[in-house]
Design a protein around this motif. Sequence first.
Motif, PDB file in Angstrom:
ATOM      1  N   ASP A   1       4.624   2.364  -0.734  1.00 38.64           N
ATOM      2  CA  ASP A   1       6.118   2.341  -0.103  1.00 38.64           C
ATOM      3  C   ASP A   1       6.003   1.147   1.048  1.00 38.64           C
ATOM      4  OD1 ASP A   1       4.071   3.415   1.800  1.00 38.64           O
ATOM      5  OD2 ASP A   1       4.689   5.455   1.445  1.00 38.64           O
ATOM      6  N   GLN A   2       5.064   0.485   1.012  1.00 34.01           N
ATOM      7  CA  GLN A   2       5.199  -0.693   1.927  1.00 34.01           C
ATOM      8  C   GLN A   2       4.648  -2.064   0.821  1.00 34.01           C
ATOM      9  OE1 GLN A   2       3.478  -0.669   5.918  1.00 34.01           O
ATOM     10  NE2 GLN A   2       1.795  -2.166   5.241  1.00 34.01           N
TER      11      GLN A   2
ATOM     12  N   GLU B   1       9.454  -1.731   5.867  1.00 34.85           N
ATOM     13  CA  GLU B   1       8.689  -1.613   4.651  1.00 34.85           C
ATOM     14  C   GLU B   1       8.080  -2.882   4.188  1.00 34.85           C
ATOM     15  OE1 GLU B   1      10.813   1.158   2.345  1.00 34.85           O
ATOM     16  OE2 GLU B   1      11.125   2.561   3.771  1.00 34.85           O
TER      17      GLU B   1
ATOM     18  N   THR C   1       0.617  -1.334   0.070  1.00 35.49           N
ATOM     19  CA  THR C   1      -0.070   0.086  -0.109  1.00 35.49           C
ATOM     20  C   THR C   1       0.882   1.194  -0.256  1.00 35.49           C
ATOM     21  OG1 THR C   1      -1.926   0.972   1.238  1.00 35.49           O
ATOM     22  CG2 THR C   1      -0.072   0.028   2.408  1.00 35.49           C
ATOM     23  N   ASP C   2       0.215   2.394  -0.365  1.00 38.97           N
ATOM     24  CA  ASP C   2       1.008   3.621  -0.373  1.00 38.97           C
ATOM     25  C   ASP C   2       0.432   4.147   1.213  1.00 38.97           C
ATOM     26  OD1 ASP C   2       1.627   6.499  -0.355  1.00 38.97           O
ATOM     27  OD2 ASP C   2       0.075   6.883  -1.776  1.00 38.97           O
ATOM     28  N   THR C   3       1.356   4.216   2.070  1.00 39.34           N
ATOM     29  CA  THR C   3       1.056   4.530   3.378  1.00 39.34           C
ATOM     30  C   THR C   3       1.176   6.123   3.789  1.00 39.34           C
ATOM     31  OG1 THR C   3       3.451   4.469   4.237  1.00 39.34           O
ATOM     32  CG2 THR C   3       2.131   2.464   4.372  1.00 39.34           C
ATOM     33  N   ASP C   4       1.778   6.888   3.046  1.00 39.74           N
ATOM     34  CA  ASP C   4       1.941   8.394   2.961  1.00 39.74           C
ATOM     35  C   ASP C   4       0.922   9.160   2.279  1.00 39.74           C
ATOM     36  OD1 ASP C   4       3.345   8.076   0.873  1.00 39.74           O
ATOM     37  OD2 ASP C   4       5.416   8.582   1.603  1.00 39.74           O
ATOM     38  N   GLY C   5       0.337   8.319   1.214  1.00 39.17           N
ATOM     39  CA  GLY C   5      -0.739   9.226   0.353  1.00 39.17           C
ATOM     40  C   GLY C   5      -0.149   9.926  -0.749  1.00 39.17           C
ATOM     41  N   ASP C   6       1.050   9.517  -1.168  1.00 36.51           N
ATOM     42  CA  ASP C   6       1.754  10.441  -2.280  1.00 36.51           C
ATOM     43  C   ASP C   6       1.768   9.919  -3.704  1.00 36.51           C
ATOM     44  OD1 ASP C   6       3.297   8.521  -1.980  1.00 36.51           O
ATOM     45  OD2 ASP C   6       5.512   9.449  -1.781  1.00 36.51           O
TER      46      ASP C   6
END
Length: 447
Positions: free
Chosen positions: A203-204, A277, A194-199
């Motif tokens: 990134d995981q 990660e 998933t994209d954990t930081d919403g950019d």
Amino acid sequence: MKRTRLAAGALCVAMAGALTLTACSGDSGDDGTKTLTFMFRGGPDEKAAYEAAIDRYTEATGVEVEMIVTDADQYATKLQAAVAGNNVPDVFYIEQATLQSYVSSGILMDITDEVAESGVDLDNIWQYGVDSYRFDGTVQGTPDGALYGLPKDVGPFSFGYNKTMLEEAGIELPDPDEPLTWEEFVEICKTLTTDTDGDGAVDQWGTGLNVQWNLQSMVWSNGGDWTNADHTQVTVDTPEFAEALQKFADLTNVDQVTPSASDAATLDTYQRWMAGEIGFFPVGPWDVSVYNDLDFEYDLIPWPTVGDAGSATWLGSLGIGVSAMTEHPQEAVNLVTYLSADAEAQQTLVDANIQVPNLIDVAEEWAAAEDAEPANRQEFLDIAQDYGRAMPAAFTYGAEWYDELWTNIQPVLDGEQTAEDYLAETQPKMQALLDESLANAEMAAGG
């Protein structure tokens, strides 16, 4: 140009006949003090543990030990240089895959009788470890072979997971005893990727495996293998092997649960696991001293299964052998038995978190400790006792045939070639190299 395995085998035979090999120490001081050299590989933790253990050995016996330590990636080269220079250490680490050539070349001492007379209880040392250094002149690993070393350790290659990550994602933790099916494993990996930081960028990831060290588990759990039982025929061109390799490639290209090539170029999967990660990643005993200091909690589980053959993984080992040219054979064997089988020496190495205890009774206490890190240390013991296997080239005369599988595998990993087509092309090449290694072994044995 690569030297062929046949030429390498001829070199080993020539070494046995042409070199007047000597040990690189064996001197006695003016006061009669005997000195041994011990060559091994390892980092600061291992060096410090050996220093402590050997200090006790010297105090108890009066025998001085000069340690020669190298980095892991330099050890084989430096040992070969010592052999070529007629400067063989009295005691040194041996790898499973080099034992036959060192025996045939007259470098390793047969220590069978000395170990029997020492009173060491071989039944309290992992059988796989002991048998790895037995050789009857034809077959390595047989219980009836002569002993050319004792295990420094066994290395069960386990599977770990980021417990913190799974808990934060609300995923039920895997059973410590029952392996995940491949479908269950991939489904969890998809949830974790998933994209954990919403950019907008992932990134995981669920996992990040290396084909050269992790394909074995998948192939074996699917009923495939690299060779037949007596290691004379390559068997990679089978549906079971192809399915396992294809599923490995699909983790990246279809399931998209591993870092892409560009992601891995920025930060490799080991570094991403260390950074928290990646959800699932292999864990060896040699990793524990580092992994126990990570910023997340991890634990061990059986490897996921591709087919119905059960969870599988490889079990490595390093041995400790004695130079056939040592001037102090009894003292050298005593050092080997001390490092391999003395409870206090073993405890020093275990306390450094660099290996599973070599002694079975010590290992059982170690696994059951209330403060065990990781908590499921028992998984290491289950591999060592029950279902760990030797790496495919561990007991063959050389590994070039095995290495050939990885030479042109990248198009499969990139999704540009099917596993089935690649294996059909590669098996004949591997077989030719295995045939050469068998010829080398016959030449060396008759030399």
